[in-house]
Enzyme design. Structure first.
Site, PDB file in Angstrom:
ATOM      1  N   HIS A 190       0.846  -1.199   0.000  1.00 52.70           N
ATOM      2  CA  HIS A 190       0.000   0.000   0.000  1.00 52.70           C
ATOM      3  C   HIS A 190       0.884   1.252   0.000  1.00 52.70           C
ATOM      4  CE1 HIS A 190      -2.814   3.103   1.330  1.00 52.70           C
ATOM      5  NE2 HIS A 190      -3.766   2.306   0.871  1.00 52.70           N
ATOM      6  N   ASN A 343      -6.989   4.230   5.063  1.00 54.80           N
ATOM      7  CA  ASN A 343      -7.242   4.079   3.627  1.00 54.80           C
ATOM      8  C   ASN A 343      -7.443   2.632   3.223  1.00 54.80           C
ATOM      9  OD1 ASN A 343      -6.672   6.637   1.573  1.00 54.80           O
ATOM     10  ND2 ASN A 343      -5.944   6.971   3.653  1.00 54.80           N
TER      11      ASN A 343
END
EC number: 4.98.1.1
Length: 384
Positions: A190, A343
């Site tokens: 990520h 997120n």
């Protein structure tokens, strides 16, 4: 090396006591943060080791039901001593609670349609045990539960063991029929996680004198894995490598770097080189300045605070003639990392994919019958 975090100190005592939803509202979305855990006090060490040594997903031993307890009993005094040397216990619960609290605060702001969000901690080998936390979640009756692995890179021995324990729990307990389940099983590439690690490295690089800075070896270190597991097809080594590659891309390939493996247990062959051997080898080559980067850990615990800080950065460094060695802090509550957690979950909640298809695959040479049953069960669970 580590900054004193007043927010952490202020919240830690309340969070460690289990205060997870400060608003008191019934959660709409429960986020179960899965990890192996660590003993908060030295009197928990034996039971912690016993659970590890009898978990065949984590480690496979001959006559394990007898040998596992014997090893746990024998190792307890040595491991207790190490915990005493880092303050009397592991901080992993406090860090996880803080990370979860900050993540849910952000999720409530950016994803009001799935709010209120509440985090729960499920540890594999020490309280709060995953099965007890599942009972707590059921009492809160959320609409949705997200099983969120806190191992960014997936391994059958770590993430897989946590997910298998949930399957085992519900094999003998009624599964709530009115809850929607979904899974976040890996997230080691990520962008915000990568930026967090890169920033932690920059923070340490800045402490070296400018004339040496570009020659500092960035030595990434991750928990090792038996080659027997690797040869079955465990994805862990490749996922660790992907994280390392992306961090170096983020840094602009500014420094020499390498990947090594720590925390081997027992005589069988594991991934190599070992982190301590890598340090020794580079010193022999004339490279004497290092930053150790624990690329697979998202919070401080015994393998960073003792193995890396004491055994390598202090004792080994003096023994082999290292000039300067620093250790990058784990993500902990770095703002970039809290954004990463937020997120990852927010994107997952918005997606139509309850489970990553990769998670439903077994290793090509899988020999664990529980995995076959578990994957089939999760396929059905996440399709409801």
């Amino acid at each position: 090396m580590f900054l004193h975090n007043t927010k952490f100190c202020r919240l830690a005592s309340g969070l460690a006591g289990g205060v997870r939803n400060l608003s008191g509202q019934k959660p709409k979305t429960a986020i179960l943060m899965l990890n192996m855990g660590g003993p908060t006090h030295t009197d928990q060490v034996h039971d912690y080791l016993l659970r590890i040594m009898t978990d065949r997903d984590m480690i496979q031993l001959p006559v394990q039901s007898r040998l596992g307890p014997w090893i746990a009993q024998r190792r307890t005094p040595e491991v207790q001593k190490k915990y005493k040397e880092i303050g009397g216990g592991s901080p992993i619960l406090k860090w996880t609670e803080l990370q979860g609290q900050l993540m849910c605060e952000q999720l409530d702001r950016i994803s009001p349609e799935t709010a209120p969000h509440k985090h729960y901690v499920g540890f594999r080998y020490v309280n709060p045990l995953t099965e007890n936390t599942l009972a707590e979640i059921e009492k809160d009756k959320p609409e949705r539960v997200v099983l969120f692995s806190q191992y960014p890179q997936y391994s059958c021995a770590t993430s897989g063991s946590s997910f298998n324990s949930i399957f085992t729990h519900y094999r003998s307990n009624n599964l709530p029929s009115d809850i929607k389940w979904s899974i976040i099983d890996r997230w080691g590439t990520h962008p915000l996680l990568i930026k967090t690690f890169a920033q932690r490295i920059r923070d340490e690089l800045a402490k070296f004198v400018e004339t040496k800075r570009n020659d500092v070896v960035i030595l990434f270190t991750a928990h090792s894995l038996p080659l027997k597991a690797v040869n079955r097809g465990d994805a862990y080594p490749s996922e660790i490598g992907a994280s390392v590659h992306m961090v170096m891309q983020e840094l602009g390939q500014t420094n020499p770097y390498s990947l090594a493996w720590q925390s081997k247990v027992g005589p069988l062959p594991w991934l190599a080189p070992a982190t301590d051997d890598a340090i020794k080898g580079y010193v022999k080559q004339g490279l004497k300045n290092f930053i150790l980067v624990p690329i697979a850990f998202v919070n401080e615990h015994i393998e960073t605070l003792h193995e890396l800080d004491i055994e390598y950065c202090d004792e080994l460094a003096k023994e082999v003639g290292v000039e300067e060695i620093r250790r990058a802090a784990t993500p902990n509550d770095h703002p970039l990392f809290i954004d990463a957690l937020t997120n990852v979950v927010a994107d997952h909640l918005k997606s139509q994919q309850a489970v990553n298809p990769k998670f439903l695959m077994r290793c090509p040479m899988c020999s664990n019958p529980k995995c076959r049953e578990s994957k089939s069960w999760y396929r059905q669970l996440c399709s409801n």
